[in-house]
Design a protein around this motif. Structure first.
Motif, PDB file in Angstrom:
ATOM      1  N   HIS A 328       0.816  -1.216   0.000  1.00 36.35           N
ATOM      2  CA  HIS A 328       0.000   0.000   0.000  1.00 36.35           C
ATOM      3  C   HIS A 328       0.849   1.266   0.000  1.00 36.35           C
ATOM      4  CE1 HIS A 328      -3.124  -2.893   1.185  1.00 36.35           C
ATOM      5  NE2 HIS A 328      -3.891  -2.105   0.488  1.00 36.35           N
ATOM      6  N   ALA A 331       1.694   1.947  -3.493  1.00 37.06           N
ATOM      7  CA  ALA A 331       0.560   2.028  -4.420  1.00 37.06           C
ATOM      8  C   ALA A 331       0.360   3.402  -5.036  1.00 37.06           C
ATOM      9  CB  ALA A 331      -0.717   1.573  -3.707  1.00 37.06           C
ATOM     10  N   GLY A 332       0.569   4.449  -4.250  1.00 34.60           N
ATOM     11  CA  GLY A 332       0.271   5.780  -4.751  1.00 34.60           C
ATOM     12  C   GLY A 332       1.476   6.524  -5.287  1.00 34.60           C
ATOM     13  N   GLN A 333       2.637   5.860  -5.332  1.00 32.09           N
ATOM     14  CA  GLN A 333       3.852   6.583  -5.722  1.00 32.09           C
ATOM     15  C   GLN A 333       3.901   6.896  -7.215  1.00 32.09           C
ATOM     16  OE1 GLN A 333       7.103   4.273  -4.178  1.00 32.09           O
ATOM     17  NE2 GLN A 333       6.838   5.029  -2.084  1.00 32.09           N
ATOM     18  N   LEU A 338       1.771  -1.438  -9.492  1.00 29.54           N
ATOM     19  CA  LEU A 338       1.792  -2.513  -8.514  1.00 29.54           C
ATOM     20  C   LEU A 338       1.162  -3.748  -9.140  1.00 29.54           C
ATOM     21  CD1 LEU A 338       2.503  -2.785  -5.485  1.00 29.54           C
ATOM     22  CD2 LEU A 338       0.182  -2.061  -4.979  1.00 29.54           C
ATOM     23  N   HIS A 339       1.765  -4.909  -8.909  1.00 32.26           N
ATOM     24  CA  HIS A 339       1.172  -6.154  -9.390  1.00 32.26           C
ATOM     25  C   HIS A 339       1.166  -7.144  -8.233  1.00 32.26           C
ATOM     26  CE1 HIS A 339       1.192  -5.200 -13.759  1.00 32.26           C
ATOM     27  NE2 HIS A 339       2.147  -4.376 -13.366  1.00 32.26           N
ATOM     28  N   LEU A 340      -0.016  -7.468  -7.752  1.00 35.34           N
ATOM     29  CA  LEU A 340      -0.147  -8.430  -6.662  1.00 35.34           C
ATOM     30  C   LEU A 340      -0.770  -9.706  -7.209  1.00 35.34           C
ATOM     31  CD1 LEU A 340      -1.356  -6.069  -3.797  1.00 35.34           C
ATOM     32  CD2 LEU A 340       0.962  -6.570  -4.578  1.00 35.34           C
TER      33      LEU A 340
ATOM     34  N   SER B  33      -7.202  -7.892 -11.049  1.00 36.94           N
ATOM     35  CA  SER B  33      -6.257  -8.988 -10.798  1.00 36.94           C
ATOM     36  C   SER B  33      -4.861  -8.438 -10.508  1.00 36.94           C
ATOM     37  CB  SER B  33      -6.222  -9.967 -11.976  1.00 36.94           C
ATOM     38  OG  SER B  33      -5.440  -9.475 -13.050  1.00 36.94           O
ATOM     39  N   ARG B  34      -4.524  -7.298 -11.071  1.00 44.27           N
ATOM     40  CA  ARG B  34      -3.204  -6.701 -10.812  1.00 44.27           C
ATOM     41  C   ARG B  34      -3.055  -6.275  -9.364  1.00 44.27           C
ATOM     42  NH1 ARG B  34      -4.106  -4.134 -16.110  1.00 44.27           N
ATOM     43  NH2 ARG B  34      -4.495  -2.114 -15.172  1.00 44.27           N
ATOM     44  N   LEU B  35      -4.171  -6.041  -8.691  1.00 44.54           N
ATOM     45  CA  LEU B  35      -4.118  -5.640  -7.278  1.00 44.54           C
ATOM     46  C   LEU B  35      -4.415  -6.812  -6.346  1.00 44.54           C
ATOM     47  CD1 LEU B  35      -5.930  -2.206  -7.644  1.00 44.54           C
ATOM     48  CD2 LEU B  35      -3.479  -2.623  -7.483  1.00 44.54           C
ATOM     49  N   GLY B  36      -4.420  -8.020  -6.895  1.00 47.79           N
ATOM     50  CA  GLY B  36      -4.651  -9.190  -6.056  1.00 47.79           C
ATOM     51  C   GLY B  36      -6.116  -9.389  -5.707  1.00 47.79           C
ATOM     52  N   ARG B 298      -9.045   0.658  -7.759  1.00 45.83           N
ATOM     53  CA  ARG B 298      -8.410   1.197  -6.553  1.00 45.83           C
ATOM     54  C   ARG B 298      -9.419   1.999  -5.727  1.00 45.83           C
ATOM     55  NH1 ARG B 298      -2.516   2.792  -6.575  1.00 45.83           N
ATOM     56  NH2 ARG B 298      -1.434   1.300  -7.887  1.00 45.83           N
ATOM     57  N   TRP B 303      -8.495   1.741  -1.976  1.00 43.07           N
ATOM     58  CA  TRP B 303      -7.046   1.907  -2.105  1.00 43.07           C
ATOM     59  C   TRP B 303      -6.705   3.352  -2.449  1.00 43.07           C
ATOM     60  CZ3 TRP B 303      -2.926  -1.883  -3.475  1.00 43.07           C
ATOM     61  CH2 TRP B 303      -3.241  -3.177  -3.015  1.00 43.07           C
ATOM     62  N   PRO B 304      -5.434   3.727  -2.238  1.00 50.57           N
ATOM     63  CA  PRO B 304      -5.020   5.042  -2.748  1.00 50.57           C
ATOM     64  C   PRO B 304      -5.043   5.036  -4.283  1.00 50.57           C
ATOM     65  CG  PRO B 304      -3.157   3.877  -1.698  1.00 50.57           C
ATOM     66  CD  PRO B 304      -4.363   3.012  -1.523  1.00 50.57           C
ATOM     67  N   LEU B 305      -5.361   6.164  -4.872  1.00 54.74           N
ATOM     68  CA  LEU B 305      -5.294   6.280  -6.331  1.00 54.74           C
ATOM     69  C   LEU B 305      -3.848   6.151  -6.786  1.00 54.74           C
ATOM     70  CD1 LEU B 305      -7.765   9.267  -6.914  1.00 54.74           C
ATOM     71  CD2 LEU B 305      -8.240   6.811  -7.061  1.00 54.74           C
ATOM     72  N   GLY B 306      -3.663   5.656  -8.019  1.00 61.80           N
ATOM     73  CA  GLY B 306      -2.320   5.499  -8.565  1.00 61.80           C
ATOM     74  C   GLY B 306      -1.920   6.680  -9.420  1.00 61.80           C
TER      75      GLY B 306
END
Lengths: 362, 362
Positions: A328, A331-333, A338-340, B33-36, B298, B303-306
């Motif tokens: 996390h 995530a915002g950087q 990010l790939h989970l 899926s990229r975020l799990g 997100r 989640w935080p925005l990317g």
């Protein structure tokens, strides 16, 4: 079934069978969806990461011939995310569907001795190696290529598993004992300044496209980081790509292959090849219009290869075990992808996800 | 259920329910899926495109309350890929899971009259409009905002469907007849030099990030092409983004929204808003580290925005109907990303796929 030299591209709605349901299968399946294709995952374990994005899932072992036959009958082509597939399973699958990359690539990469012999026969350089299955042979081998070396099982090794380092002849008995009767190979150390890898692709019609070589850093025997561009000189960069192309052609290969190389004062030495998409190619998801996963799907589906030219400088960072707890924060950087992999349990050494970051983002 | 101002991010393995199984749901599911995360698709039609990459699929109508309840109970949050979801279905879902974006966004965007009134109340400009449900009211409205206009159904219109152009008062009877009793709204023409759209995102904690506005070209009432960067002046570009942010905040919005804008000599006029990922945002798949689909996931997952900063100039081209037959020609082109939706039948006007191309690739 022999590989055809050319092929008709699989139309939208066709199904690609993938052996193995880990994160590589997961990312392959998501990539296939971009081309209008479906994936059917075959995996012995429960709740595999790839099932989250697959059209179909078969949960069965590789010696369940009924399940294998049903799987093969339901797909248009079979590919895989790992190389250690039992030969009888492949024999059975090959009766119903083409297997891409083909059997020769699997035979070569499943056995370190076969692989190194194949590479040397091609005129490429590898670490010095000697097959040795008992302590006497190992002592002789160490005397020949030593004083140090790594004893490895010929088959089923990955991420540093099944390996013993040797510094002195009196360690030979113990090292052989650790192989537990498995055929083994002693590899000499290579004095290298860097490790790079080339992710190469070859289409069903024989076209080849290689991604820009990435530079790898390992921790505890597991890939930690890949950087593109690498610090390779222009001439070594082109050597690396030509060498990968030579391997792809020699195997009449269809799909994506990872070729790990050591950079030495005398040029490039092949460490190992992997007949599949490769962890060190994950950076292509951010750096290229078409990434390694889609390139592999294109190849096995008989499509033209896509444009894999690198358009950005990228750092790929693996999230291993508890690294996932920092996800996390990343995530915002800026410039960060990010790939989970959707794995519930973060065991030590387990690949849980990765980060791709634009290096220009600082 | 009211939206919470902040939230705990959904952990890996959580499930997002998506109402609608078309290409937008498909690309949302791949992004999740990229975020799990996993997706469960709810769709009345058979073999929806999104099912190819979904963890679960429910095939049922929006008035099947049993199926809706089971769906809602199986997911952690509900989102949607289209705005015309019946209110009773939403009422039922809201009992079990948060709906993001929230109900207010759906109420506003489901009805052209409510939407335009909301936008005007916010101090934003829209095309002139008058509600008119019979020929007399339409004649009066045309006299007021004419001489030309477009009569549209207030609800359930998309891609130019449910619309009649009016050039003269004697067309009023016929136009009203074509509405088939549906409540309608007359919209005046806007004299615009270009159409742009802003794809904006707002997180559960209220952070806002907008993608660079894209410039749109339509053919036969359907989006044909989006170009970034647009030809907007720097001040209009910032107007566009601020305006989108204002709408997002006013709706206490969580997710991605498409805001279509006309560029006129007097500034920007809002054409319409869509409370979902938007066709004119597909370019973000090639142009940004985090695309609109992942940004939406997100947001709805807390989640935080990317980072949605544009790092390349991109052209997005829709493949409509038989355009799909050219897909293989585009597949190998430089700087080109192909996205096919896996639809078997290429009917006229049907969105079959799209191409993202680096404009630097020529």
């Amino acid at each position: 079934m022999t590989e055809r030299a050319t092929d008709t591209p699989l139309p939208a709605g066709s199904t690609i069978g993938i052996l193995g349901g880990g994160q590589l299968g997961r990312m392959l399946s998501a990539a296939a969806s971009r081309l209008g294709l479906r994936c059917h995952i075959y995996e012995p374990g429960a709740n595999p990461p790839a099932a989250d994005v697959a059209h179909a899932l078969t949960t069965a072992s590789y010696d369940d011939h009924e399940a294998l036959a049903a799987f093969a009958a339901s797909v248009d082509v079979v590919t895989y995310e790992f190389e250690n597939i039992p030969a009888p399973a492949l024999d059975l699958l090959a009766d119903s569907a083409p297997i891409r990359p083909g059997r020769r690539a699997l035979e070569v990469s499943q056995d370190r001795l076969t692989e190194k012999t194949f590479l040397c026969d091609l005129g490429l350089r590898t670490a010095p190696f000697v097959a040795c299955d008992d302590a006497g042979a190992l002592r002789d081998a160490l005397a020949q290529i030593g004083p140090r070396g790594i004893l490895k099982t010929r088959r089923f090794g990955y991420d540093g598993k099944g390996q013993v380092r040797l510094d002195a002849p009196d360690q030979c008995e113990d090292a052989i004992a650790q192989m537990a009767g498995a055929p083994a190979i002693l590899e000499g150390f290579v004095d290298f300044s860097a490790e790079v890898s080339v992710i190469g692709a070859r289409s069903a019609s024989g076209d080849i496209a290689c991604f820009d070589p990435g530079e790898n850093e390992h921790r505890d025997g597991i890939l930690h980081r890949t950087l593109v561009p690498s610090r390779l000189s222009p001439s070594l960069r082109s050597d690396a790509v030509l060498l990968a192309a030579r391997i792809l052609n020699a195997l009449d290969y269809v799909g994506v292959m990872g070729v790990e190389l050591f950079v030495t004062p005398d040029g490039l030495v092949v460490n190992e090849i992997a007949p599949r998409v490769h962890n060190s190619g994950h950076w292509t998801q951010l750096g290229c219009a078409v990434d390694q996963f889609e390139q592999h799907i294109r190849a096995v589906a008989g499509w033209p290869l896509g444009d894999g030219k690198r358009h950005a400088d990228v750092e790929m960072l693996n999230l291993i075990g508890d690294d996932i707890l920092t996800a996390h924060e990343h995530a915002g950087q800026t410039g960060t992808q990010l790939h989970l992999y959707g794995k519930a349990e973060a065991r030590p050494g387990r690949k849980m996800g990765h980060i791709n970051r634009l290096r220009s983002a600082g």
